[in-house]
Design an enzyme around this catalytic site. Structure first.
Site: not given
Ligand code: 1SD
Ligand code: ZN
Length: 261
Positions: A119, A96, A94, A199, A64, A106
């Site tokens: 994030h 997006h 990570h 998200t 992802h 986002e």
């Molecule tokens: O998209 C991430 C997901 O990969 C995971 O890291 C999760 C935390 O367990 O967080 C979401 S997010 O809400 O930080 N996008």
């Molecule tokens: Zn995220």
């Protein structure tokens, strides 16, 4: 376990509610932030990142996004202050991002997206025993969101883009030690904050969001390197480029966005 979900036509954000009914809940993320409707809150102190003795471990492609994980067995890397009652430990960060020439953030500001969004995911190790436990609690997680806009090369982002070829396929992972995410922060830490969710599925409503107002600048070329990653595994027949891995803004449902300045 876990259901199949993604960012495609069939399995994308508009179908997530089928397996994750909380997708239609009252505190979903991301949202569109309207600066004029955010209330300045004089009780909101500055947000403080304490990443100095930060211990990154590895970088991976989870199908992802691309994720950098940290050692979160003690309080060496934490975020505190702002809306947070206690320090929250850094677990991972990570990104997006969009397709070439498209938005990929986002959160949006007055309806405008940015090229990408970083994030930094932290958890409340004072109140909860494990990350897993925290990730389902209403005050379990704190995610620091940082917008990326296109412009000049970012001085430090190459440290990440240099190793992306190692994690091209879903499920791949490689060592990534000693990276300090301080180098990815903008100069001002003024922020908006509101209560929301993950998200991505399972979309738990467990996140105190802290969105920095000042974006960081990265080049189109640097972003292009993220788009060489794949959603798919190495032995998959079809190769699907990893891009547009963002959820669009969700209904605000009466929530208040607070501003630090
Ligand atoms: O998209 C991430 C997901 O990969 C995971 O890291 C999760 C935390 O367990 O967080 C979401 S997010 O809400 O930080 N996008
Ligand atoms: Zn995220």
């Amino acid at each position: 376990t876990g259901h199949h979900w993604g960012y495609g036509k069939e399995d994308g954000p508009s179908s997530w509610y089928k397996n994750y009914p909380v997708a239609e809940g009252n505190r979903q993320s991301p949202i569109d932030i309207v600066p004029n409707e955010a209330s300045h809150d004089r009780d909101l102190g500055p947000i403080m990142t304490n990443y100095d003795h930060c211990t990154s471990i590895n970088i991976s492609n989870n199908g992802h996004s691309v994720v950098v994980e940290f050692n979160d067995s003690d309080d060496r890397s934490v975020i505190k202050g702002g809306p947070l009652d206690n320090p929250y430990r850094l677990k991972q960060f990570h990104f997006h991002w969009g397709g070439k020439g498209h938005g990929g953030s986002e959160h949006t500001v007055s309806g405008e997206g940015f090229a990408s969004e970083l994030h930094l995911v932290h958890w409340n190790a004072v109140k909860y025993k494990t990350y897993g436990e925290a990730s389902t609690a209403p005050d379990g997680l704190a995610v620091l969101g940082i917008f990326l806009e296109t412009g000049d090369d970012h001085r430090w982002l190459h440290m990440i883009t240099d190793v992306l070829y190692m994690v091209k396929y879903k499920g791949s992972i490689t060592d990534f030690k000693g990276f300090n995410p301080n180098c990815l922060l903008p100069s001002s830490l003024h922020y908006w904050t509101y209560l929301g969710s993950l998200t991505t599925p399972p979309l738990h409503e467990s996140v105190i969001w802290i969105i920095l107002k000042e974006p960081i600048e990265v080049s189109e070329k640097q972003l292009g390197m993220f788009r060489m990653l794949l959603f798919t595994e190495e032995d998959d027949d079809q190769k699907m480029r990893m891009e547009n891995n963002f959820r669009p803004p969700q209904p605000i449902k009466g929530r208040r966005v607070r501003s630090s300045n």
